[in-house]
Design an enzyme around this catalytic site. Sequence first.
Site, PDB file in Angstrom:
ATOM      1  CD  GLN A 167       1.846  -0.446   0.093  1.00 31.61           C
ATOM      2  OE1 GLN A 167       1.271   0.131   1.004  1.00 31.61           O
ATOM      3  NE2 GLN A 167       1.348  -0.504  -1.128  1.00 31.61           N
ATOM      4  CE  LYS A 179      -1.789   2.393   1.942  1.00 28.77           C
ATOM      5  NZ  LYS A 179      -1.432   1.037   1.511  1.00 28.77           N
ATOM      6  CG  ASP A 181      -4.708  -3.403   3.065  1.00 27.02           C
ATOM      7  OD1 ASP A 181      -5.203  -2.280   2.838  1.00 27.02           O
ATOM      8  OD2 ASP A 181      -3.496  -3.662   2.933  1.00 27.02           O
TER       9      ASP A 181
END
Length: 293
Positions: free
Chosen positions: A96, A52, A119
């Site tokens: 995460q 990422k 997200d």
Amino acid sequence: MNIIDGKETARKIKQEIAAEVKKMTDAGERPPHLSAILVGHDGGSESYMANKVKACAECGFNSDLIRFDEDITEEQLLKEIQKLNENPDVDGFIVQLPLPKHIDEQKITEAIDYRKDVDGFNPINVGRLSIGLPGFRSATPAGIIDLLDRYGIETKGKHAVVLGRSNIVGKPVAILLMQKAQPGDCTVTVCHSSTKNLKEICREADIIVAALGRPGFVTEDMVKPGAVIIDVGTTRVPDATRKSGFRLCGDVDFDNVAEKCSYITPVPGGVGPMTICSLMKNTLLARKGLFNK
Ligand code: NAP
């Protein structure tokens, strides 16, 4: 049979994003900024995070990785999230997953301001997605829709069968496929572990999205000739011949199914690279003020 090349598609999309960011910075504006929180040192999470950060650099974004030890309390983590929610220089951020067991993942997801939730996991974004309002779309489902779009695959009126009903893949991809849009306008069936006649249902499918985490689950006898196969599965299977000691396995028996279908995504190199790309697209949207319009 045509291979849907997610790696190449993702490369092109990142180039397009980088060109847009360059225009922004040439005009004296600041580039998008993505922050990421990583708790602990899980091998899988470390490598996802490294990818990422690399994608941010490719797109011309600013990024920072905020690390905490495994023993951070839920309260401390919530405070850090609040700081990011209030930081005007951060357009979007992610935490995460998975998190250590003593931290409630749902509570963390809901603490992220939906306007920075790139997200797309916050219930506000999920709800907006369901009723067709602008919002951050969950990254993997959005990547799947982009692949169908970029490959010009007709979806209107098709029967799509989604295998799996998780909140991050199965449910949101089913919603996007049924949306009155192109790609979309499908008749969608969602299957899960209590579904009866799953094989028969798959045989009726024009499009199968497999998101179960069961290597090789979709076999040739479950696929109608000419169907479109999207394989989301990424299970690490031990492999002594690899330096890493494992290989990634999809939910589809690729070699046998490939001969029968019209389009198929490989694993790796199919849906996976698109997921990060969607995160970049959402961050750019956040910078442009998706919710301020
Ligand atoms: P998950 O939360 O474990 O959900 C799996 C779903 O599959 C559940 O709905 C489960 O049914 C269903 N299922 C499992 N075994 C089944 C069976 N034998 N028959 C019918 N249904 C079955 O998984 P997930 O997070 O959605 O992820 C799915 C896969 O996609 C995993 O391999 C994951 O690593 C991968 N993934 C890849 C990406 C990417 O970027 N490429 C992103 C996310 C996930 P129940 O609900 O009834 O238990």
